[in-house]
Design a protein around this motif. Structure first.
Motif, mmCIF file in Angstrom:
data_model
loop_
_atom_site.group_PDB
_atom_site.id
_atom_site.type_symbol
_atom_site.label_atom_id
_atom_site.label_comp_id
_atom_site.label_asym_id
_atom_site.label_seq_id
_atom_site.Cartn_x
_atom_site.Cartn_y
_atom_site.Cartn_z
ATOM 1 N N GLU A 1 -4.720 0.605 5.326
ATOM 2 C CA GLU A 1 -3.242 0.853 5.335
ATOM 3 C C GLU A 1 -2.271 0.256 5.552
ATOM 4 O O GLU A 1 -1.417 -0.509 4.583
ATOM 5 N N ARG A 2 -2.765 -0.888 6.358
ATOM 6 C CA ARG A 2 -1.992 -2.299 7.026
ATOM 7 C C ARG A 2 -1.816 -2.875 5.672
ATOM 8 O O ARG A 2 -1.281 -3.651 5.079
ATOM 9 N N ALA A 3 -2.985 -3.146 5.240
ATOM 10 C CA ALA A 3 -4.026 -4.260 4.140
ATOM 11 C C ALA A 3 -2.968 -3.583 2.562
ATOM 12 O O ALA A 3 -1.980 -4.856 2.152
ATOM 13 N N VAL A 4 -3.144 -2.431 3.031
ATOM 14 C CA VAL A 4 -2.439 -2.129 1.316
ATOM 15 C C VAL A 4 -0.397 -2.070 1.763
ATOM 16 O O VAL A 4 -0.292 -2.435 0.580
ATOM 17 N N ARG A 5 -0.570 -2.723 2.940
ATOM 18 C CA ARG A 5 1.329 -2.597 3.382
ATOM 19 C C ARG A 5 1.095 -4.186 2.451
ATOM 20 O O ARG A 5 2.580 -4.241 2.108
ATOM 21 N N ALA A 6 0.567 -4.738 3.274
ATOM 22 C CA ALA A 6 1.310 -6.044 3.036
ATOM 23 C C ALA A 6 0.622 -7.051 1.628
ATOM 24 O O ALA A 6 1.229 -7.518 1.369
ATOM 25 N N LYS A 7 -0.151 -5.803 0.792
ATOM 26 C CA LYS A 7 -0.797 -6.404 -0.223
ATOM 27 C C LYS A 7 0.970 -5.730 -1.521
ATOM 28 O O LYS A 7 0.929 -6.330 -2.131
ATOM 29 N N ILE A 8 1.347 -4.788 -0.783
ATOM 30 C CA ILE A 8 2.834 -4.075 -1.416
ATOM 31 C C ILE A 8 4.105 -5.066 -0.977
ATOM 32 O O ILE A 8 4.587 -5.629 -1.325
ATOM 33 N N ALA A 9 3.819 -5.850 0.217
ATOM 34 C CA ALA A 9 4.697 -6.279 0.724
ATOM 35 C C ALA A 9 4.742 -8.097 0.283
ATOM 36 O O ALA A 9 6.088 -8.664 -0.407
ATOM 37 N N SER A 10 3.876 -8.418 -0.940
ATOM 38 C CA SER A 10 4.118 -9.328 -0.933
ATOM 39 C C SER A 10 4.286 -9.477 -2.031
ATOM 40 O O SER A 10 4.207 -10.500 -2.790
ATOM 41 N N LYS A 11 4.277 -8.787 -3.036
ATOM 42 C CA LYS A 11 4.550 -8.730 -4.490
ATOM 43 C C LYS A 11 6.480 -8.421 -4.206
ATOM 44 O O LYS A 11 6.938 -8.973 -5.609
ATOM 45 N N ARG A 12 7.292 -8.847 -2.809
ATOM 46 C CA ARG A 12 8.276 -8.587 -3.100
ATOM 47 C C ARG A 12 8.850 -10.503 -3.568
ATOM 48 O O ARG A 12 8.253 -10.837 -2.576
ATOM 49 N N ASP A 13 10.262 -10.607 -4.340
ATOM 50 C CA ASP A 13 10.277 -12.112 -4.963
ATOM 51 C C ASP A 13 12.095 -11.362 -4.161
ATOM 52 O O ASP A 13 12.744 -10.343 -5.133
ATOM 53 N N PRO A 14 12.326 -12.497 -3.111
ATOM 54 C CA PRO A 14 13.311 -12.626 -2.523
ATOM 55 C C PRO A 14 14.532 -13.093 -3.667
ATOM 56 O O PRO A 14 15.957 -12.604 -3.400
ATOM 57 N N GLN A 15 14.263 -13.812 -4.539
ATOM 58 C CA GLN A 15 14.587 -14.511 -5.313
ATOM 59 C C GLN A 15 15.221 -13.470 -6.435
ATOM 60 O O GLN A 15 16.236 -13.227 -6.693
#
Length: 184
Positions: A4-18
């Protein structure tokens, strides 16, 4: 690390602040109001009211009535109303985020993608004069081929053409010449 933590980390990494910043600025310009200081992007959009206001400015009357008070169910209903209005406006179903993506902050990157898809769709509506978000979609992909190029294309044989004949013949010979002995 748990799955679950790995999936959340992968999804969070898709976020682009710009991209989030661009989407936020676009929403602020259209609604003529800033996001409150200290409130995150997803928190401000979570109850769906801002999204309903946004689609109503872009497409007046798209969401005739949305909830301004009520519990969790009422606020999630606002998100659903926004999603339906986006699809009716022309945003492809595949580009529209799932309710939990926003409500539970499961995939905020997908929420931003939906806003960009909505922003691109506004180009296709002449009644909308801007602002726009994202690149303008192309209307056509026109190509001009010479007569020589067209003739050259006729001589190309597809990769599978004639390639399955041997497979069929081999399949007919499976088990040929074998005896099956059951019990002795």
């Amino acid at each position: 690390m748990s799955l679950e933590r790995a999936v959340r980390a992968k999804i969070a990494s898709k976020r682009d602040p710009q991209q989030e910043k661009e989407a936020q600025e676009w929403v602020e310009i259209i609604l003529k109001k800033k996001f409150p200081a200290g409130v995150s992007f997803e928190e401000y959009l979570k109850d769906g009211q801002v999204l309903c206001q946004l689609i109503n400015v872009i497409s007046p009357g798209a969401v005739p009535k949305y909830n301004t008070t009520g519990g969790q169910f009422k606020m999630m209903e606002n998100i659903n109303l926004f999603q339906k209005a986006c699809k009716a406006y022309g945003v492809a179903d595949v580009d529209v985020f799932q309710t939990v993506d926003l409500w539970e902050a499961k995939d905020i990157a997908q929420v931003v993608c939906t806003l960009f898809a909505l922003g691109r769709e506004t180009y296709r509506h002449p009644e909308w004069t801007g602002p726009y978000l994202g690149p303008k979609p192309s209307d056509e992909a026109k190509r001009d081929f010479t007569e020589e190029q067209l003739k050259a294309g006729q001589t190309i044989i597809g990769l599978q053409a004639g390639q399955n004949k041997g497979a069929t013949q081999a399949g007919q010979n499976i088990g040929a010449g074998r005896k099956i002995i059951i019990g002795k």
